[in-house]
Design an enzyme around this catalytic site. Structure first.
Site, short mmCIF file in Angstrom:
data_model
loop_
_atom_site.label_atom_id
_atom_site.label_comp_id
_atom_site.label_asym_id
_atom_site.label_seq_id
_atom_site.Cartn_x
_atom_site.Cartn_y
_atom_site.Cartn_z
CG PHE A 140 -1.81 1.24 1.26
CD1 PHE A 140 -2.97 1.28 0.51
CD2 PHE A 140 -1.47 2.35 2.01
CE1 PHE A 140 -3.78 2.42 0.51
CE2 PHE A 140 -2.27 3.48 2.02
CZ PHE A 140 -3.43 3.52 1.27
CG ASP A 225 5.49 3.47 1.83
OD1 ASP A 225 5.52 4.06 2.93
OD2 ASP A 225 4.47 3.42 1.12
CE LYS A 254 -1.04 5.35 7.86
NZ LYS A 254 -0.74 4.86 6.51
C1 LIG Z 1 -0.86 5.24 5.11
C2 LIG Z 1 0.19 4.85 4.15
C3 LIG Z 1 0.48 5.62 3.00
C4 LIG Z 1 -0.33 6.82 2.61
O1 LIG Z 1 -0.25 7.85 3.52
P1 LIG Z 1 -1.32 9.04 3.45
O2 LIG Z 1 -0.88 9.99 4.52
O3 LIG Z 1 -2.66 8.43 3.70
O4 LIG Z 1 -1.24 9.62 2.09
C5 LIG Z 1 1.52 5.22 2.21
N1 LIG Z 1 2.25 4.14 2.49
C6 LIG Z 1 2.01 3.38 3.58
C7 LIG Z 1 2.88 2.21 3.85
C8 LIG Z 1 0.96 3.70 4.43
O5 LIG Z 1 0.69 2.92 5.49
#
Ligand SMILES: *Cc1c(COP(=O)(O)O)cnc(C)c1O
Length: 397
Positions: A140, A225, A254
C-alpha cells in the site's frame, strides 16, 4: 457546547462528507493518552491510534506546546523562504534515516510521489530513460493516482481511467520473482519493509537484504515506504534498521507528526536530482508541521518510546498468544506496536464492532485480520486492560 447525540452527528456527516465511507455512529471529540472520548462522553481504549499515527497518544503536552508556540510565531510563510523549524527537522530526519537530503510534505502519498519522481528522474538521467517501478502485491502506497497504481490491489488499477503507467507488481517476499522482473527498463523497487495495510506481513530480514543486493546487482534504486513502519512503530527508528538494510530513498509520514499532517522523503545527496520547479507544493516545509514533528521526535527519544514500543509490543504479543488457542486466533505477528492476528473466517468487522461495545477500538485491514497500532506511549497497565477487553469482545462476538 451544543450537545447532540451520536446518531444525529453521523447523519449530518453522511450528508456532507464525500465518499460515504462505512463509519459507525461514533463522533470523537477529545482524547487523552490512549483514550478517546465521544459525543456521549464515553471513553474508549484506542488501539487504532488514528491508523498508526498518534505516536504520542492524544493530547500529548509536547504537541500542544509546540503547536501553541509555533502558531504564535509563524504558521506559514510559503515554501519560497527558509524557516528554521523545517531546516532543523530536515537535519534531524537526515540523521535518523542516514540520508543527506530531505523533502517535507504533508501526507504519505505526497512523500511517495516525491520518491517516484526522484527515481524516474534518476532513470531518465542515469539509466537510459528507465521508468518502471517494481512494487509488491498487497503493498500500500497511498491514494493519489500514481500511488494507487503502485499499490498492489488489482481492484484499484483502472478504477479512475487508465492506471498511471510504469508499475509492475510481484509477490511480496519472493526474491526470485523480483529477480525475474528486473530489466533495463526498471529504475526502482518500491516496498514496505512490513506491509501494514496488507495485514502486517513481514517479508523478513533475508528477503530485505537479498533485495538490497538484487537492486545493487541490477543498478536499480531501492525505495522503502516506511510511512507506517517508521519512527518507532516497529520498535526502531526504521523497520529497515531492524533488517540491517539502508535503502536509497525512504519515505515517512503517519507517526512523524503524531497526528499533524507531516511527511518526508529522504535520499542521498547524489540522488537529489531535482531542479528548481521539479518538486514542491504550497504546504511543503511547513513551519507548524515542522515544529510538531520536531517535538514528536524529541519526545520519542526523551520518553524512551522505541524501548516502550518493544516492551509493550512483546506484551501484546504474549496476550495474543495466550488468547489464540482459546478463541481460534491465528498467526499473531508483528514487531513493536504494529501487530496483527487472523480470525478463522471473515469475522474481523464483527469483532471490531464487539470490541467497540467493550470500549476498545480495533482496526480490520482485511476481512479476517485485526491490526493493532496503539500510541507508542501505551503503558503496561493499559495493555493489560486491552487484553481484558479483547477477551470480552472475543467471547461476545
Ligand atoms: C498510510 C500509508 C500511506 C499513505 O499515507 P497518506 O498519509 O494516507 O497519504 C503510504 N504508504 C504506507 C505504507 C501507508 O501505510
Amino acid at each position: 457546547m451544543a450537545t447532540m447525540d451520536a446518531a444525529t452527528w453521523a447523519q449530518r456527516g453522511r450528508q456532507v462528507w464525500m465518499g460515504g465511507a462505512i463509519r459507525p455512529d461514533t463522533t470523537m471529540v477529545s482524547g487523552r493518552g490512549v483514550w478517546l472520548t465521544d459525543t456521549d462522553g464515553r471513553e474508549v481504549l484506542d488501539f487504532v491510534g488514528g491508523w498508526a499515527v498518534c505516536a504520542l497518544g492524544h493530547g500529548a503536552p509536547e504537541i500542544v506546546q509546540a503547536l501553541r508556540e509555533q502558531a504564535a510565531k509563524l504558521v506559514h510563510c510559503g515554501p519560497g523562504f527558509w524557516n528554521p523549524g523545517a531546516i532543523e527537522l530536515a537535519e534531524r530526519l537526515a540523521t535518523i534515516t542516514g540520508m543527506d537530503r530531505v523533502f517535507l510534505g504533508s501526507t504519505g502519498a505526497e512523500a511517495n510521489e516525491c520518491a517516484i519522481k526522484l527515481a524516474r528522474k534518476w532513470g531518465a538521467r542515469s539509466k537510459a530513460g528507465a521508468f518502471t517501478i517494481l512494487s509488491t502485491w498487497k503493498g500500500f502506497h497511498g491514494r493519489t493516482l500514481a500511488t494507487m497504481a503502485a499499490t498492489g490491489k488489482p481492484e484499484w488499477h483502472g478504477l479512475f481511467g487508465p492506471p498511471s503507467e510504469g508499475f509492475v507488481h510481484v509477490d511480496y517476499g519472493d526474491l526470485s520473482a523480483m529477480d525475474a522482473a528486473m530489466g533495463p527498463e526498471v529504475c526502482a523497487v518500491l516496498l514496505e519493509p512490513v506491509q501494514g495495510e496488507g495485514g502486517v506481513l513481514s517479508a523478513g530480514r533475508p528477503y530485505l537484504q537479498g533485495l538490497r543486493d538484487l537492486c545493487d546487482k541490477h543498478r536499480v534504486l531501492l525505495i522503502h515506504d516506511e510511512v507506517q513502519t517508521g519512527l518507532g512503530r516497529c520498535g526502531a527508528w526504521l523497520a529497515g534498521d531492524l533488517a540491517g538494510v539502508r535503502p536509497d530513498i525512504v519515505t515517512l509520514g503517519k507517526g512523524l507528526g503524531g497526528g499533524f499532517p507531516v511527511s518526508c522523503c529522504a535520499t542521498r545527496r547524489e540522488l537529489d536530482l531535482f531542479e528548481p520547479g521539479d518538486q514542491g507544493g504550497t504546504f511543503t516545509y511547513h513551519p507548524l508541521g515542522a515544529a510538531v514533528a520536531l517535538a514528536v521526535l524529541r519526545a520519542i527519544e526523551e520518553r524512551g518510546l522505541l524501548e516502550n514500543a518493544v516492551a509493550r509490543g512483546a506484551q501484546v504479543g504474549r496476550i495474543l498468544s495466550e488468547l489464540a488457542p482459546r478463541h481460534g486466533l491465528a498467526k499473531p505477528r508483528g514487531a513493536g506496536l504494529l501487530r496483527a492476528f487472523d480470525l478463522p473466517g471473515p469475522g474481523a468487522a464483527a469483532l471490531v464492532e464487539s470490541a467497540r461495545g467493550h470500549g476498545l477500538l480495533l482496526n480490520a485491514p482485511k476481512p479476517a485480520t485485526i491490526r493493532l497500532c496503539p500510541p507508542l506511549t501505551v503503558s503496561e497497565a493499559e495493555v493489560v486492560e486491552f487484553g481484558r477487553r479483547l477477551e470480552h469482545a472475543l467471547e461476545d462476538r
